[in-house]
Design a protein around this motif. Sequence first.
Motif, PDB file in Angstrom:
ATOM      1  N   TRP A   1      20.825 -40.736  11.712  1.00 26.32           N
ATOM      2  CA  TRP A   1      21.074 -39.517  11.460  1.00 26.32           C
ATOM      3  C   TRP A   1      22.424 -39.598  10.551  1.00 26.32           C
ATOM      4  CZ3 TRP A   1      18.812 -34.907  11.487  1.00 26.32           C
ATOM      5  CH2 TRP A   1      17.699 -34.861  12.528  1.00 26.32           C
ATOM      6  N   GLY A   2      22.809 -39.054   9.529  1.00 30.27           N
ATOM      7  CA  GLY A   2      24.006 -38.905   8.865  1.00 30.27           C
ATOM      8  C   GLY A   2      24.926 -38.077   9.557  1.00 30.27           C
ATOM      9  N   GLN A   3      26.188 -37.837   9.151  1.00 30.99           N
ATOM     10  CA  GLN A   3      27.183 -37.231   9.917  1.00 30.99           C
ATOM     11  C   GLN A   3      27.088 -35.585   9.284  1.00 30.99           C
ATOM     12  OE1 GLN A   3      31.251 -39.126   9.143  1.00 30.99           O
ATOM     13  NE2 GLN A   3      30.768 -40.236  11.136  1.00 30.99           N
ATOM     14  N   GLY A   4      26.458 -35.117   8.451  1.00 28.08           N
ATOM     15  CA  GLY A   4      26.212 -33.996   7.951  1.00 28.08           C
ATOM     16  C   GLY A   4      27.196 -33.392   6.979  1.00 28.08           C
ATOM     17  N   THR A   5      26.644 -32.319   6.140  1.00 24.36           N
ATOM     18  CA  THR A   5      27.539 -32.023   5.084  1.00 24.36           C
ATOM     19  C   THR A   5      27.368 -30.500   5.113  1.00 24.36           C
ATOM     20  OG1 THR A   5      28.021 -32.111   2.756  1.00 24.36           O
ATOM     21  CG2 THR A   5      25.505 -32.366   3.122  1.00 24.36           C
ATOM     22  N   GLN A   6      28.396 -29.776   4.876  1.00 22.53           N
ATOM     23  CA  GLN A   6      28.274 -28.338   5.096  1.00 22.53           C
ATOM     24  C   GLN A   6      28.022 -27.549   3.566  1.00 22.53           C
ATOM     25  OE1 GLN A   6      29.467 -26.170   7.848  1.00 22.53           O
ATOM     26  NE2 GLN A   6      28.480 -24.600   6.299  1.00 22.53           N
ATOM     27  N   VAL A   7      27.068 -26.727   3.739  1.00 19.63           N
ATOM     28  CA  VAL A   7      26.425 -26.094   2.630  1.00 19.63           C
ATOM     29  C   VAL A   7      26.999 -24.531   2.860  1.00 19.63           C
ATOM     30  CG1 VAL A   7      24.826 -25.126   1.223  1.00 19.63           C
ATOM     31  CG2 VAL A   7      24.783 -27.513   1.685  1.00 19.63           C
ATOM     32  N   THR A   8      27.708 -23.814   2.349  1.00 17.21           N
ATOM     33  CA  THR A   8      28.121 -22.330   2.391  1.00 17.21           C
ATOM     34  C   THR A   8      27.564 -21.778   1.281  1.00 17.21           C
ATOM     35  OG1 THR A   8      29.967 -23.298   3.807  1.00 17.21           O
ATOM     36  CG2 THR A   8      29.861 -20.896   3.118  1.00 17.21           C
ATOM     37  N   VAL A   9      26.933 -20.701   1.497  1.00 21.47           N
ATOM     38  CA  VAL A   9      26.342 -19.727   0.593  1.00 21.47           C
ATOM     39  C   VAL A   9      27.224 -18.365   0.734  1.00 21.47           C
ATOM     40  CG1 VAL A   9      24.487 -18.660  -0.889  1.00 21.47           C
ATOM     41  CG2 VAL A   9      24.303 -20.906   0.435  1.00 21.47           C
ATOM     42  N   SER A  10      27.721 -18.042  -0.228  1.00 24.83           N
ATOM     43  CA  SER A  10      28.825 -16.758  -0.361  1.00 24.83           C
ATOM     44  C   SER A  10      27.693 -15.599  -0.898  1.00 24.83           C
ATOM     45  CB  SER A  10      30.019 -16.858  -0.998  1.00 24.83           C
ATOM     46  OG  SER A  10      29.864 -16.968  -2.146  1.00 24.83           O
ATOM     47  N   SER A  11      28.053 -14.219  -0.586  1.00 27.04           N
ATOM     48  CA  SER A  11      27.269 -13.309  -1.436  1.00 27.04           C
ATOM     49  C   SER A  11      28.110 -12.764  -2.633  1.00 27.04           C
ATOM     50  CB  SER A  11      27.073 -12.005  -0.348  1.00 27.04           C
ATOM     51  OG  SER A  11      28.335 -11.622   0.291  1.00 27.04           O
TER      52      SER A  11
ATOM     53  N   GLN B   1      20.901 -50.695  13.275  1.00 29.09           N
ATOM     54  CA  GLN B   1      21.258 -49.424  13.328  1.00 29.09           C
ATOM     55  C   GLN B   1      21.359 -49.087  11.601  1.00 29.09           C
ATOM     56  OE1 GLN B   1      22.050 -47.546  15.598  1.00 29.09           O
ATOM     57  NE2 GLN B   1      23.124 -45.716  14.717  1.00 29.09           N
ATOM     58  N   VAL B   2      21.028 -48.012  11.254  1.00 27.87           N
ATOM     59  CA  VAL B   2      21.058 -47.474   9.680  1.00 27.87           C
ATOM     60  C   VAL B   2      22.132 -46.169   9.601  1.00 27.87           C
ATOM     61  CG1 VAL B   2      19.729 -46.578   7.903  1.00 27.87           C
ATOM     62  CG2 VAL B   2      18.686 -47.932   9.468  1.00 27.87           C
ATOM     63  N   GLN B   3      23.002 -46.648   8.755  1.00 27.74           N
ATOM     64  CA  GLN B   3      23.906 -45.667   8.456  1.00 27.74           C
ATOM     65  C   GLN B   3      23.780 -44.899   7.222  1.00 27.74           C
ATOM     66  OE1 GLN B   3      27.660 -48.208   8.422  1.00 27.74           O
ATOM     67  NE2 GLN B   3      28.499 -47.080  10.252  1.00 27.74           N
ATOM     68  N   LEU B   4      23.605 -43.472   7.356  1.00 24.96           N
ATOM     69  CA  LEU B   4      23.361 -42.722   6.295  1.00 24.96           C
ATOM     70  C   LEU B   4      24.511 -41.896   5.963  1.00 24.96           C
ATOM     71  CD1 LEU B   4      19.908 -41.120   7.912  1.00 24.96           C
ATOM     72  CD2 LEU B   4      20.197 -43.192   6.261  1.00 24.96           C
ATOM     73  N   VAL B   5      24.814 -41.927   4.521  1.00 30.55           N
ATOM     74  CA  VAL B   5      25.565 -41.545   3.979  1.00 30.55           C
ATOM     75  C   VAL B   5      25.463 -40.243   2.975  1.00 30.55           C
ATOM     76  CG1 VAL B   5      27.881 -41.851   2.427  1.00 30.55           C
ATOM     77  CG2 VAL B   5      27.244 -43.712   3.913  1.00 30.55           C
ATOM     78  N   GLU B   6      26.006 -38.947   3.358  1.00 26.14           N
ATOM     79  CA  GLU B   6      25.602 -37.922   2.687  1.00 26.14           C
ATOM     80  C   GLU B   6      26.634 -37.296   1.671  1.00 26.14           C
ATOM     81  OE1 GLU B   6      23.700 -36.197   6.853  1.00 26.14           O
ATOM     82  OE2 GLU B   6      25.709 -36.666   6.207  1.00 26.14           O
ATOM     83  N   SER B   7      26.270 -36.572   0.690  1.00 21.15           N
ATOM     84  CA  SER B   7      27.267 -36.056  -0.067  1.00 21.15           C
ATOM     85  C   SER B   7      26.661 -34.991  -1.058  1.00 21.15           C
ATOM     86  CB  SER B   7      27.790 -37.136  -1.390  1.00 21.15           C
ATOM     87  OG  SER B   7      26.451 -37.579  -1.971  1.00 21.15           O
ATOM     88  N   GLY B   8      27.481 -34.063  -1.367  1.00 22.82           N
ATOM     89  CA  GLY B   8      26.952 -33.062  -2.342  1.00 22.82           C
ATOM     90  C   GLY B   8      27.285 -31.457  -1.792  1.00 22.82           C
ATOM     91  N   GLY B   9      27.524 -31.652  -0.616  1.00 25.55           N
ATOM     92  CA  GLY B   9      27.747 -30.269  -0.019  1.00 25.55           C
ATOM     93  C   GLY B   9      28.822 -29.487  -0.641  1.00 25.55           C
ATOM     94  N   GLY B  10      29.008 -28.052  -0.252  1.00 31.04           N
ATOM     95  CA  GLY B  10      30.044 -27.238  -0.710  1.00 31.04           C
ATOM     96  C   GLY B  10      29.997 -25.815  -0.634  1.00 31.04           C
ATOM     97  N   LEU B  11      30.531 -25.092  -1.400  1.00 33.62           N
ATOM     98  CA  LEU B  11      30.734 -23.837  -1.645  1.00 33.62           C
ATOM     99  C   LEU B  11      29.995 -23.327  -2.741  1.00 33.62           C
ATOM    100  CD1 LEU B  11      31.495 -20.851  -0.346  1.00 33.62           C
ATOM    101  CD2 LEU B  11      33.621 -21.079  -1.482  1.00 33.62           C
ATOM    102  N   VAL B  12      29.046 -22.267  -2.705  1.00 33.41           N
ATOM    103  CA  VAL B  12      28.237 -21.980  -3.887  1.00 33.41           C
ATOM    104  C   VAL B  12      27.929 -20.384  -3.623  1.00 33.41           C
ATOM    105  CG1 VAL B  12      25.937 -22.346  -3.002  1.00 33.41           C
ATOM    106  CG2 VAL B  12      26.336 -22.312  -5.504  1.00 33.41           C
ATOM    107  N   GLN B  13      27.690 -19.440  -4.614  1.00 35.58           N
ATOM    108  CA  GLN B  13      27.489 -18.139  -4.538  1.00 35.58           C
ATOM    109  C   GLN B  13      25.785 -18.039  -4.431  1.00 35.58           C
ATOM    110  OE1 GLN B  13      29.003 -16.092  -8.251  1.00 35.58           O
ATOM    111  NE2 GLN B  13      30.838 -15.325  -6.656  1.00 35.58           N
ATOM    112  N   ALA B  14      25.373 -17.074  -3.927  1.00 36.31           N
ATOM    113  CA  ALA B  14      24.185 -16.697  -3.889  1.00 36.31           C
ATOM    114  C   ALA B  14      23.691 -16.722  -5.049  1.00 36.31           C
ATOM    115  CB  ALA B  14      23.848 -15.281  -2.997  1.00 36.31           C
ATOM    116  N   GLY B  15      22.293 -17.247  -4.949  1.00 39.67           N
ATOM    117  CA  GLY B  15      21.466 -17.413  -6.537  1.00 39.67           C
ATOM    118  C   GLY B  15      22.055 -18.911  -6.977  1.00 39.67           C
TER     119      GLY B  15
END
Length: 123
Positions: A113-123, A1-15
């Motif tokens: 698979w990793g557990q996922g990281t949320q990326v939210t892009v706001s206008s 079994q391979v455990q994948l650890v993700e990082s770096g997601g977050g909230l960012v403005q468009a562009g």
Amino acid sequence: QVQLVESGGGLVQAGGSLRLSCAPSGRTVSSYAMGWFRQAPGKEREFVAAISRSGAGTYVADSVKGRFTISRDNAKNTVNLQMNSLKREDTAVYYCAADRDYRGTNYKSYDYWGQGTQVTVSS
């Protein structure tokens, strides 16, 4: 079994830009082909980018070509997804995937698979 650890997601403005990283816990990143997929609410998981086990091949979805870059850092044992010129439609949970060899763009073909990281892009 391979455990994948993700990082770096977050909230960012468009562009804006974000950088995601994925590390296989206790394993060497160069032992696997690795990729990124994303899933927005109500939509199927879709391919974003992948890098072959040798590191010589990279694959990027048309929807992000020219904006996203996948790379591997053997010294840090990570695979990175640099995301520039982000758009609202890039908003999704981003998942890291791995397998012994490159499995194409179908998420069902990847074993780990990793557990996922949320990326939210706001206008």
